[in-house]
Structure formats: structure tokens, C-alpha cells
Design a protein around this motif. Structure first.
Motif, PDB file in Angstrom:
ATOM      1  N   LEU A  81       0.821  -1.209   0.000  1.00  0.00           N
ATOM      2  CA  LEU A  81       0.000   0.000   0.000  1.00  0.00           C
ATOM      3  C   LEU A  81       0.857   1.262   0.000  1.00  0.00           C
ATOM      4  O   LEU A  81       0.363   2.361  -0.194  1.00  0.00           O
ATOM      5  N   ILE A 104     -10.039  -1.607  -7.413  1.00  0.00           N
ATOM      6  CA  ILE A 104      -9.156  -0.719  -6.657  1.00  0.00           C
ATOM      7  C   ILE A 104      -9.995   0.432  -6.127  1.00  0.00           C
ATOM      8  O   ILE A 104     -10.700   1.103  -6.885  1.00  0.00           O
ATOM      9  N   ARG A 105      -9.914   0.641  -4.823  1.00  0.00           N
ATOM     10  CA  ARG A 105     -10.651   1.743  -4.209  1.00  0.00           C
ATOM     11  C   ARG A 105      -9.644   2.691  -3.561  1.00  0.00           C
ATOM     12  O   ARG A 105      -8.563   2.281  -3.183  1.00  0.00           O
ATOM     13  N   HIS A 106     -10.046   3.951  -3.442  1.00  0.00           N
ATOM     14  CA  HIS A 106      -9.110   4.970  -2.980  1.00  0.00           C
ATOM     15  C   HIS A 106      -9.629   5.617  -1.699  1.00  0.00           C
ATOM     16  O   HIS A 106     -10.796   5.995  -1.632  1.00  0.00           O
ATOM     17  N   TYR A 107      -8.749   5.724  -0.734  1.00  0.00           N
ATOM     18  CA  TYR A 107      -9.152   6.231   0.582  1.00  0.00           C
ATOM     19  C   TYR A 107      -8.202   7.331   1.033  1.00  0.00           C
ATOM     20  O   TYR A 107      -7.064   7.420   0.581  1.00  0.00           O
ATOM     21  N   GLU A 108      -8.695   8.150   1.972  1.00  0.00           N
ATOM     22  CA  GLU A 108      -7.839   9.123   2.635  1.00  0.00           C
ATOM     23  C   GLU A 108      -7.761   8.736   4.110  1.00  0.00           C
ATOM     24  O   GLU A 108      -8.793   8.584   4.764  1.00  0.00           O
ATOM     25  N   VAL A 109      -6.533   8.541   4.584  1.00  0.00           N
ATOM     26  CA  VAL A 109      -6.332   8.156   5.974  1.00  0.00           C
ATOM     27  C   VAL A 109      -5.830   9.369   6.749  1.00  0.00           C
ATOM     28  O   VAL A 109      -4.950  10.089   6.263  1.00  0.00           O
ATOM     29  N   ASP A 110      -6.409   9.597   7.918  1.00  0.00           N
ATOM     30  CA  ASP A 110      -6.064  10.714   8.806  1.00  0.00           C
ATOM     31  C   ASP A 110      -6.511  12.059   8.222  1.00  0.00           C
ATOM     32  O   ASP A 110      -7.016  12.124   7.106  1.00  0.00           O
ATOM     33  N   GLU A 111      -6.319  13.114   9.032  1.00  0.00           N
ATOM     34  CA  GLU A 111      -6.810  14.436   8.657  1.00  0.00           C
ATOM     35  C   GLU A 111      -5.671  15.292   8.102  1.00  0.00           C
ATOM     36  O   GLU A 111      -4.521  15.149   8.509  1.00  0.00           O
ATOM     37  N   ILE A 127      -4.524   6.376   0.218  1.00  0.00           N
ATOM     38  CA  ILE A 127      -4.236   4.942   0.156  1.00  0.00           C
ATOM     39  C   ILE A 127      -5.038   4.349  -0.991  1.00  0.00           C
ATOM     40  O   ILE A 127      -6.254   4.532  -1.057  1.00  0.00           O
ATOM     41  N   ALA A 179      -6.238   0.925  -2.498  1.00  0.00           N
ATOM     42  CA  ALA A 179      -6.350  -0.449  -2.003  1.00  0.00           C
ATOM     43  C   ALA A 179      -6.932  -1.366  -3.074  1.00  0.00           C
ATOM     44  O   ALA A 179      -8.141  -1.422  -3.257  1.00  0.00           O
ATOM     45  N   MET A 232      -8.227  -4.810  -4.296  1.00  0.00           N
ATOM     46  CA  MET A 232      -8.755  -5.985  -3.595  1.00  0.00           C
ATOM     47  C   MET A 232      -9.274  -7.022  -4.576  1.00  0.00           C
ATOM     48  O   MET A 232     -10.038  -6.714  -5.472  1.00  0.00           O
ATOM     49  N   PRO A 252       1.834   1.544   4.697  1.00  0.00           N
ATOM     50  CA  PRO A 252       2.699   2.633   4.214  1.00  0.00           C
ATOM     51  C   PRO A 252       3.888   2.812   5.154  1.00  0.00           C
ATOM     52  O   PRO A 252       3.757   2.618   6.363  1.00  0.00           O
ATOM     53  N   THR A 284      -8.594   8.373  11.221  1.00  0.00           N
ATOM     54  CA  THR A 284      -9.852   8.329  10.476  1.00  0.00           C
ATOM     55  C   THR A 284      -9.579   7.863   9.050  1.00  0.00           C
ATOM     56  O   THR A 284      -8.509   8.101   8.488  1.00  0.00           O
ATOM     57  N   ARG A 301     -11.546   7.762   5.195  1.00  0.00           N
ATOM     58  CA  ARG A 301     -12.766   8.064   4.421  1.00  0.00           C
ATOM     59  C   ARG A 301     -12.537   7.697   2.964  1.00  0.00           C
ATOM     60  O   ARG A 301     -11.386   7.700   2.489  1.00  0.00           O
ATOM     61  N   ASP A 343     -12.579   7.650  -3.604  1.00  0.00           N
ATOM     62  CA  ASP A 343     -13.183   7.247  -4.869  1.00  0.00           C
ATOM     63  C   ASP A 343     -13.390   5.741  -4.849  1.00  0.00           C
ATOM     64  O   ASP A 343     -12.534   5.000  -4.391  1.00  0.00           O
TER      65      ASP A 343
END
Lengths: 236, 310
Positions: free
Chosen positions: A9, A52-59, A66, A68, A70, A201, B219, B221, B224
Motif C-alpha cells: 500500500l 481498486i478503491r481509494h481512501y484518505e487516511v487521517d486528517e 491509500i 487499495a 482488492m 505505508p 480516520t 474516508r 473514490d
């Protein structure tokens, strides 16, 4: 043998090349075709083994994107196989690959309900369930050069974020990666013991910045000396 | 979960059919006071088998590839779906033979063979109905289903509907007082377990988006989802209804399935119209209950599509 994938990742750039390569190879593979519904319409959809999905980790400003990818995790305790009423879903003794016999499947969707990873998708055209085969029709193909006997997704990954190998062999590339980088399973509390692992990461930048570090620990006097030396050499 | 009409009709109709058959067999073997005999019992037994058969045929509409349905009897050792199929098919010869014995016996007291067949049919009907519940209850991926009240609700609601049919079938006959008590008792117990179920599934539990992706210290979120339009996963598992609509439907379910039948039976004098009204309300209420059972179930794959928890 316990064949599976390791996905990094940290280096995955989320380009979807693995998904496209998967679709290309498996469209003519043992579970093919991976039917597309209205591929040129307003809302193209279809069967994919890898998403493939896309995420935001933390603020912000500590946030990190990230990506991901799958696919089937080829779980050791595969609930999809347990619940299958027809015996179409099975896990191979010899290498742990979970497969679906397309001739036996009755399309009841029950295995997809049992899978927490969304690895199984119904092909509306054939009426059967389809899933990642770990390119079983490729990794054992003696006609291919040995370096190419790997899943299509692994071969194509441009950022080298995917690794394939035998988790039972402690010296295989996947076992080493998991050991060195703290590879983990997704949703371990579901209890299916997924074979595929993900590398988190990295916490530190890859390249240590020695020069800057050295400068900051210099004594003030030598810093002034260096500044004078720089000014002089520039004028000269 | 997407509430598929085929599965709702299957669980509703064959559930009621098995419930009715269970009560008829119990009455035949152990005399629970319904005093059913002769043509009335025969007709009710035929109704129960018809309901079961229509329900089972509805369930095959859910299959995308029904030509392989015959293979579903082979994984009896691991799959509840397979067990349900095996029990359902195994029940037919016993139930039909029992019906034949009952029919030929007429108004005579039940013979030993008849009682034995009734007991076997009873156990097979209970096993089938329990297996139907366990099909859903064994799935660890859906926390709203993965609890002991799921099979309990399937059994109790089936029995409740069966009893309401018995009450219509008796129509003021000898055992109608006990049949009325049976309907009231079963409805009250079924209502209690269903309301308890609604409380149970309200408790937050299970995986979150954090544990699903392995980022448990910050957190997470969704940026996409990676696909432009829907796919199998969003069609099957992405079904969602507004919270207020769900609460309204719960109210409709409780009022129609439990409150109205009890009120009708308690407050009006015994008549066939009241009994039929109570039965229709119960069926409608359980239909809403079954629809909600699917609509409220949240599969963990939704976590990967951006849900924070299930």
C-alpha cells in the motif's frame, strides 16, 4: 503450498493497471468471459475480479491517500466454500487457491453474501458466480517462460506493488516482505484467515536526508565560516 | 441487502406452510386441543403443502442458473442452504403418506402409524424452518442476521401464521377456543422476540472501515470507489433506505403482524370475518417484516464502499 499475493500500500499508485490486466487475461481464461453490460452505454458495468478503491487516511495536513486493490484473498477458512450448496466453490488442497466450477454453479449468490471482501461477482449473462483464480491457468503453464508464470496483475504492476508467491516457504518473496514490512490481513476479526497480505505505508521517508541533518548539528561558528566561504566562492 | 421478492415470498409462504403443518402434526400426534378432524384437517394439510410448494418454487426464481439447482443437495455437511433443500425434499414423502393415512382414516382415532408419521413430519418441518433461518444466521458478514434470534423469529413467525390459518380453517368449530388461544399466545411470543431483535441489531458492533482496511489509528474516508456506475456488489449489498422510512416500516410491521390480530381477536366476537382479517393482517405484517429483514441488513462489504460501520 499456500499461494497468494502481497500488495504494497506504500507504493501502489492506484492506476488500475492490475485490474485491466486481470480483465484482459481472464476474459479468455477458465472463468471467461468477464461479461460487460452496455460497455458503450451511459452506465457501463461488468464483472471484474480485482477492484481498486481509494481512501484518505487521517486528517489534513497528516493525511495520506491509500489505494487499495482488492481481489480474492484465498482465505484459509473460506466461508464462501463452506456455504456453497452445490460444491461448485472449492479450495484446492495442493495450493490453497479458491475456485468456482462454472459447470456446477447455480447462481444463488450465497457465496457472495458470505464473502466479506466483495471478491465474488455474479455474471448475469452466464448466471454463474465468478472470481479471481490467481491466474491458475497461467502460473502452471509450462509453455510460458518461468519468469512469466505469475498472475497477470503482478506481472503488469508498473510500480512493483504486487508480489506473488508461496506463504508456506519462509524464503519466498511474499514471506520475506510480510516479515520485513509487517504485512497484515484486512478485516482479520471476520476470522476467515485471508492468505493475501497488505504492506502498510512506510512511516519514514525512503531516502534519509543526511546533508540537512549534518548541517543542523553543526556548531554556530562553523556555520558562519561555511557561509563566508560560500559567499567568497560565489563572487570569485 | 437488496430485498429480493423471490426470497421474501419463499420465506413467507413456505414459512407459513411449515408452521401450519407443524401444528397439524402436533394436533394429530399429541392432541393439542385443536380437535381437527375429517375434511377440515385434510384441507388444511393440503393448504400447508401448497404453501410450502409455492414458496419453494418462488425460491428457485432467485437462482441465476436454475438448471444446476439439483446439485444443491450435495453439500449437506457444511451448507445450511443445502440442508434446507434436503429437509424440504425429505419432508414430502412423509407428509404425503401421513396425509394419505389421515384421509383414509376419516373420523376414526389416529392409528399408531399415523401418529409416527405425524411425528416424523413434525420434526422434518421444524428442521426445514430452522435451516431457513440458519441460512441467514450463519453469515458472519451480516451482523443483523448473525444472531440466535434470526432462526427463532423464522420459527415463531411461521408458527404464528400457521396458527392464524388454523383459526380460519376451524371456523367456529369444536377446537376454536384453543385455536384462538394458540394464535394469541404465539403472536405475543413472536412479537416479543421480534421487538427484542430490533433492539439487538440497534447496538453498534462488528467491523468498521478502520479494521476493514487495517488503519485503526486514524480516520479513514472513501475518496473514490473506483467504478463509474454500479456493479454486482453495489446492486446486491448497497441497498439503503432512509432511517425514518425504516422506523415507519418497523411500526407498520409491529402493528399489522402483532397488534391488529391480537386486538381483533380480543375485542370482537368470534366470527369468520374477524379470523380472516386477523390472518390477512398477520400475513401482510410478516411480509413487511421479511422485507425489512433484508433492507436493514448491512453487509460488511459496504465498509469498502465508504460506510464507516455496518
Amino acid at each position: 503450498m499456500k499461494l497468494g499475493l502481497v500488495i504494497d500500500l506504500d507504493t501502489c499508485v492506484g492506476c488500475h493497471a492490475c485490474a485491466v490486466a486481470c480483465k484482459q487475461w481472464n476474459s479468455s481464461g477458465m472463468s471467461g468471459p468477464l461479461t460487460d453490460y452496455k460497455p458503450y452505454g451511459d452506465e457501463p458495468a461488468g464483472v471484474w475480479f480485482n477492484r481498486i478503491r481509494h481512501y484518505e487516511v487521517d486528517e489534513y495536513p497528516n493525511s495520506k491517500t491509500i489505494n487499495a486493490p482488492m481481489s480474492c484473498m484465498h482465505c484459509e477458512d473460506a466461508a464462501c466454500v463452506t456455504v456453497c450448496p452445490t460444491g461448485a466453490s472449492y479450495k484446492r488442497e495442493e495450493d490453497g487457491i479458491v475456485l468456482i466450477d462454472q459447470d456446477k454453479c447455480m447462481g444463488c449468490n450465497y457465496c457472495a453474501w458470505a464473502c466479506p471482501y466483495g471478491a465474488r461477482e455474479l455474471d448475469r449473462e452466464s448466471g454463474t458466480m465468478k472470481k479471481c483464480t490467481l491466474c491458475v491457468d497461467r502460473i502452471y503453464d509450462d509453455n510460458l517462460p518461468e519468469s512469466e508464470r505469475q498472475p497477470a496483475c503482478v506481472l503488469t504492476c508498473p510500480s512493483n506493488a504486487r508480489f506473488y508467491g508461496d506463504f508456506d516457504d519462509p524464503d519466498s518473496v511474499v514471506s520475506q516482505k510480510v516479515r520485513e514490512r509487517g504485512g497484515y490481513s484486512m478485516m482479520p476479526e471476520a476470522g476467515y484467515q485471508p492468505t493475501n497480505k497488505y504492506l502498510p505505508p512506510r512511516q519514514k521517508p525512503l531516502v534519509e536526508q543526511h546533508a540537512e541533518k549534518a548541517a543542523s548539528t553543526e556548531k554556530p561558528l562553523s556555520q558562519i565560516q561555511r557561509w563566508i566561504a560560500q559567499q567568497l566562492t560565489r563572487q570569485a | 441487502m437488496f430485498p429480493a421478492l423471490s426470497v421474501i415470498c419463499f420465506t413467507l409462504l413456505s414459512g407459513a406452510g411449515y408452521g401450519l403443518l407443524i401444528l397439524l402434526c402436533l394436533d394429530n400426534a399429541f392432541d393439542i386441543g385443536l380437535a381437527l378432524e375429517g375434511m377440515r384437517r385434510n384441507i388444511l394439510a393440503i393448504v400447508s403443502l401448497l404453501l410450502i410448494t409455492i414458496g419453494l418454487l418462488c425460491s428457485t426464481l432467485h437462482l441465476a442458473n436454475p438448471k444446476n439447482a439439483w446439485r444443491a443437495f450435495f453439500r449437506f455437511r457444511t451448507s445450511w442452504l443445502s440442508r434446507e433443500g434436503v429437509f424440504a425434499v425429505l419432508l414430502y414423502p412423509f407428509a404425503l403418506f401421513w396425509l394419505f393415512m389421515v384421509w383414509s382414516n376419516g373420523v376414526m382415532p389416529a392409528s399408531g402409524v399415523e401418529k409416527l408419521l405425524a411425528v416424523v413430519t413434525f420434526f422434518l418441518a421444524v428442521a426445514t424452518l430452522f435451516s431457513t433461518g440458519m441460512i441467514y444466521a450463519c453469515l458472519k458478514t451480516i451482523r443483523q442476521w448473525n444472531n440466535a434470534l434470526t432462526p427463532a423469529n423464522y420459527l415463531l413467525l411461521g408458527l404464528m401464521l400457521g396458527a392464524s390459518i388454523v383459526l380460519v380453517g376451524i371456523d367456529g368449530g369444536q377446537g376454536s377456543t384453543s385455536a384462538e388461544k394458540l394464535v394469541l399466545g404465539l403472536t405475543a411470543i413472536a412479537a416479543l422476540t421480534k421487538i427484542t431483535y430490533f433492539y439487538w441489531i440497534g447496538k453498534p458492533a462488528g467491523p468498521t472501515i478502520n479494521s476493514a482496511l487495517g488503519f485503526t489509528r486514524a480516520t479513514v474516508r472513501l475518496l473514490d470507489v473506483g467504478h463509474g456506475s454500479g456493479n454486482f456488489l453495489t446492486d446486491e449489498f448497497g441497498f439503503e433506505l432512509a432511517r425514518t422510512r425504516l422506523l415507519w416500516l418497523r411500526l407498520v410491521c409491529i402493528v399489522c403482524a402483532f397488534l391488529l390480530p391480537i386486538l381483533l381477536l380480543v375485542s370482537f366476537d368470534r366470527s369468520i370475518f374477524v379470523n380472516i382479517a386477523a390472518m390477512i393482517f398477520a400475513f401482510f405484517g410478516v411480509f413487511v417484516e421479511r422485507w425489512l429483514f433484508f433492507a436493514e441488513a448491512r453487509h460488511v462489504v459496504n465498509l469498502y464502499h465508504g460506510a464507516q460501520r455496518t
